[in-house]
Design an enzyme around this catalytic site. Structure first.
Site, short mmCIF file in Angstrom:
data_model
loop_
_atom_site.label_atom_id
_atom_site.label_comp_id
_atom_site.label_asym_id
_atom_site.label_seq_id
_atom_site.Cartn_x
_atom_site.Cartn_y
_atom_site.Cartn_z
N ASN A 114 -3.67 4.89 9.39
CA ASN A 114 -3.20 6.19 8.92
C ASN A 114 -3.71 6.49 7.52
O ASN A 114 -3.90 5.58 6.71
CB ASN A 114 -1.66 6.25 8.97
N ARG A 115 -3.95 7.74 7.27
CA ARG A 115 -4.23 8.22 5.92
C ARG A 115 -3.44 9.52 5.72
O ARG A 115 -3.98 10.57 5.34
CB ARG A 115 -5.74 8.43 5.70
N PHE A 118 1.21 10.84 2.10
CA PHE A 118 2.54 11.23 1.61
C PHE A 118 2.86 12.70 1.89
O PHE A 118 3.29 13.45 1.01
CB PHE A 118 2.69 10.98 0.11
N ASN A 145 12.20 5.73 -0.34
CA ASN A 145 10.91 5.22 -0.78
C ASN A 145 10.20 6.33 -1.54
O ASN A 145 9.99 7.43 -0.99
CB ASN A 145 10.11 4.78 0.45
N ASN A 178 7.01 2.77 -4.22
CA ASN A 178 5.77 2.54 -3.49
C ASN A 178 4.58 2.69 -4.43
O ASN A 178 4.26 3.80 -4.87
CB ASN A 178 5.67 3.55 -2.34
N SER A 181 0.42 2.15 -1.26
CA SER A 181 -0.26 2.88 -0.20
C SER A 181 -1.73 3.08 -0.59
O SER A 181 -2.04 3.41 -1.74
CB SER A 181 0.39 4.24 0.01
N ASN A 183 -3.57 5.49 0.47
CA ASN A 183 -3.95 6.86 0.82
C ASN A 183 -3.74 7.89 -0.26
O ASN A 183 -3.92 9.08 -0.03
CB ASN A 183 -3.19 7.27 2.08
N THR A 184 -3.33 7.45 -1.45
CA THR A 184 -3.23 8.34 -2.61
C THR A 184 -4.13 7.79 -3.71
O THR A 184 -3.94 6.64 -4.13
CB THR A 184 -1.78 8.43 -3.12
N LYS A 215 7.49 -2.05 -3.56
CA LYS A 215 6.75 -2.36 -2.34
C LYS A 215 5.30 -2.67 -2.69
O LYS A 215 4.63 -1.85 -3.33
CB LYS A 215 6.83 -1.20 -1.35
N ASN A 244 2.99 -3.40 2.45
CA ASN A 244 2.52 -2.10 2.93
C ASN A 244 1.35 -2.33 3.90
O ASN A 244 1.10 -3.45 4.34
CB ASN A 244 2.08 -1.25 1.73
#
Length: 347
Positions: A114-115, A118, A145, A178, A181, A183-184, A215, A244
């Site tokens: 996944n991307r 958020f 979160n 978080n 991730s 993806n940011t 996390k 994660n």
């Protein structure tokens, strides 16, 4: 039954659309006032209760962040048997997330890339829904979160997280920070101690008596993991969530061209299990026994969950396997966990 439905129908539907369909069904449980009825079949055995973070968890098994980004499915997920629900990732500023498509199944690996980025309606809107849930007498533990808003630079991240904590900490049972991730842009760099220290300090200041956890990514090396553990203990965090999603792609059964077509993003599901377990063991070896460690990543069966608990996890979470196992998954996990404990007691 669900396995047949997945093979014949659901796997042919765009993953994000299938997710929204599932969310609609789960929300309907609460909307139709069926929660109490469904809970008769899914309520965890009392032997599974866990006391940690100053809270009473009905079982150690919860829904990880990512499924219920906007705190709209808490009651439905509780009805399905999850002992706690971690909503989010929520950002201070509402955002659409990354362009679609941004969610991809790797069925041969029982995994997902996944991307999402958020995608959520913002911390303030989520706080209203979490507060409404908290007023209920019977409910799951709800964690919030929080992550960095995409439009906010890394230099301004502290104030961004502070704002999310300010509105969510008063209504959530715990706050999960978080910083892991993929993806940011720039987010994972916040795991560096020089950046992480002021960020966590700010969240702790806003959280007050609400427990704060951080996390971390599975891609950290041992030195970085040790550094985060030491900082968490020094600042007085309540726990660490490990882990994660990963940016790694090693050892997959899915054909390389399919993996390449999915592109960048975080990999979750079964391929993450081994590394997530390794990180859990590393974290547990660096923190006191009473320090809460939540293990997530690659958990699909009760045996997987029990392995994490045996390795020192206080609680465990799952998400990706829900896509492959269906709505009965949490019940299957908790029923078998209770059975394993009875078998151990008799041995």
């Amino acid at each position: 039954m669900y396995s047949l439905l997945f093979r014949t129908v659901l796997r042919r539907i765009d993953p994000e659309r299938a997710h929204h369909l599932a969310v609609g069904v789960i929300r309907a449980i609460a909307a139709l006032r069926l929660t109490a009825v469904v809970r008769l079949a899914t309520r965890p055995d009392r032997s599974l209760a866990v006391n940690t973070l100053g809270l009473h968890f009905e079982s150690p098994f919860g829904m990880a962040a990512g499924f219920d980004k906007d705190a709209r499915s808490i009651r439905g997920l509780w009805a399905l048997g999850f002992g706690h629900v971690e909503i989010g990732t929520v950002t201070a500023i509402a955002q659409d997330g990354n362009p679609k498509p941004r969610l991809f199944r790797l069925v041969d690996d029982r995994a997902v890339i996944n991307r999402m980025g958020f995608n959520n309606g913002g911390a303030a809107a989520a706080a209203v829904r979490v507060a409404r849930e908290r007023r209920r007498r019977h409910r799951p533990i709800v964690g919030a979160n929080i992550g960095k808003s995409r439009v906010v630079s890394v230099d301004e991240a502290v104030d961004d997280y502070r704002l999310s904590a300010r509105v969510l900490a008063p209504v959530a049972d715990y706050v999960a920070v978080n910083v892991s991730s993929p993806n940011t842009p720039g987010l994972r760099g916040l795991q560096d101690e020089a950046l992480l220290r002021p960020l966590l300090t700010a969240v702790l200041d806003e959280a007050g008596s609400t427990p704060v956890l951080v996390k971390i990514a599975p891609d950290l090396d041992d030195t970085a993991i040790d550094s985060v553990c030491a900082l968490a203990l020094e600042l007085g965090l309540a726990g660490i969530i490990a882990t994660n999603t990963t940016i790694g792609r090693d050892g997959l059964d899915t054909p390389p061209d399919v993996v390449d077509a999915a592109g960048v993003g975080g990999l979750s599901g079964a391929p993450l299990a081994e590394r997530s377990l390794e990180v859990l063991r590393r974290v547990r070896s660096r923190v006191p026994a009473e320090f809460c460690v939540i293990s997530v990543g690659g958990i699909e069966t009760a045996a997987d969950a029990q392995q994490r608990l045996d390795a020192g996890a206080t609680l465990v979470q799952g998400y990706t396997a829900f896509l492959y196992r269906g709505p009965g998954w949490a019940r299957q996990i908790t029923r078998r966990l209770a059975g394993l404990r009875k078998e151990t007691a008799r041995a």
